[in-house]
Design an enzyme around this catalytic site. Sequence first.
Site, PDB file in Angstrom:
ATOM      1  N   LEU A  39       0.857  -1.175   0.000  1.00 60.24           N
ATOM      2  CA  LEU A  39       0.000   0.000   0.000  1.00 60.24           C
ATOM      3  C   LEU A  39       0.895   1.226   0.000  1.00 60.24           C
ATOM      4  O   LEU A  39       1.989   1.204   0.564  1.00 60.24           O
ATOM      5  CB  LEU A  39      -0.893   0.030   1.254  1.00 60.24           C
ATOM      6  CG  LEU A  39      -1.926  -1.083   1.420  1.00 60.24           C
ATOM      7  CD1 LEU A  39      -2.635  -0.929   2.760  1.00 60.24           C
ATOM      8  CD2 LEU A  39      -2.922  -1.065   0.281  1.00 60.24           C
ATOM      9  N   ASP A  40       0.411   2.317  -0.597  1.00 59.86           N
ATOM     10  CA  ASP A  40       1.146   3.578  -0.561  1.00 59.86           C
ATOM     11  C   ASP A  40       1.401   3.986   0.892  1.00 59.86           C
ATOM     12  O   ASP A  40       0.617   3.644   1.789  1.00 59.86           O
ATOM     13  CB  ASP A  40       0.336   4.712  -1.214  1.00 59.86           C
ATOM     14  CG  ASP A  40       0.133   4.525  -2.701  1.00 59.86           C
ATOM     15  OD1 ASP A  40       0.881   3.753  -3.323  1.00 59.86           O
ATOM     16  OD2 ASP A  40      -0.784   5.175  -3.235  1.00 59.86           O
ATOM     17  N   LEU A  41       2.440   4.751   1.109  1.00 61.06           N
ATOM     18  CA  LEU A  41       2.785   5.258   2.434  1.00 61.06           C
ATOM     19  C   LEU A  41       1.581   5.918   3.102  1.00 61.06           C
ATOM     20  O   LEU A  41       1.294   5.687   4.276  1.00 61.06           O
ATOM     21  CB  LEU A  41       3.938   6.273   2.307  1.00 61.06           C
ATOM     22  CG  LEU A  41       4.295   7.062   3.563  1.00 61.06           C
ATOM     23  CD1 LEU A  41       4.990   6.162   4.571  1.00 61.06           C
ATOM     24  CD2 LEU A  41       5.179   8.246   3.204  1.00 61.06           C
TER      25      LEU A  41
END
Length: 194
Positions: A39-41
């Site tokens: 997942l994105d940051l």
Amino acid sequence: MADKPAGLLSVPGRGDHKQASVLSYLRDLFGSAFDVHRLDLDTSGLILLARVPSAQTDLAKQFASRTVSKTYNALVRGVMESSAGEIDLPIGRDWNERPRRRIDHEAGKPSRTVWWLEAQGLRNAHLRLQPVTGRTHQLRLHLASIGHPILGDRLYDSAYAQGRLNLHASSLAFTHPETGKPMQFLSAAPFALL
């Protein structure tokens, strides 16, 4: 399975200052852990990891064959014109504005997102999202490209103000790599939905 908070990397990044991640914490706790997807940051929610390499391989194949079902909740800017829709726009790298991606009809990879309107507010909407493909920043870029950026998106919302990205991986369903049984996990969004 882990429930990642916003602001934590999925896997360690480059440099000593980017070692804190879901993967590194789970390795510290359990000894072995292998990433399956990321997942994105800035995105929170469910992330799948494996304890052994054979499970990682099996789960990665499920992601590649698109048999894993992922659902996200998001708050987006604006009033939606319909109750459901599909965004089918190719995504490529934006070499001049890294880490951003861009819609690229010439060299971009096919990317598809299905969305459903859960609730409409005066200025914002709560959407349920299902990425058919899994490109980097796909949901963020697709929604921004149709004029409905995700609230709190520092990369793709031109009206960004302080606050977290209102994007949460809320459901993940797959086949258990050893038992063959269907598995589903749910996670409530940590931000207020309409």
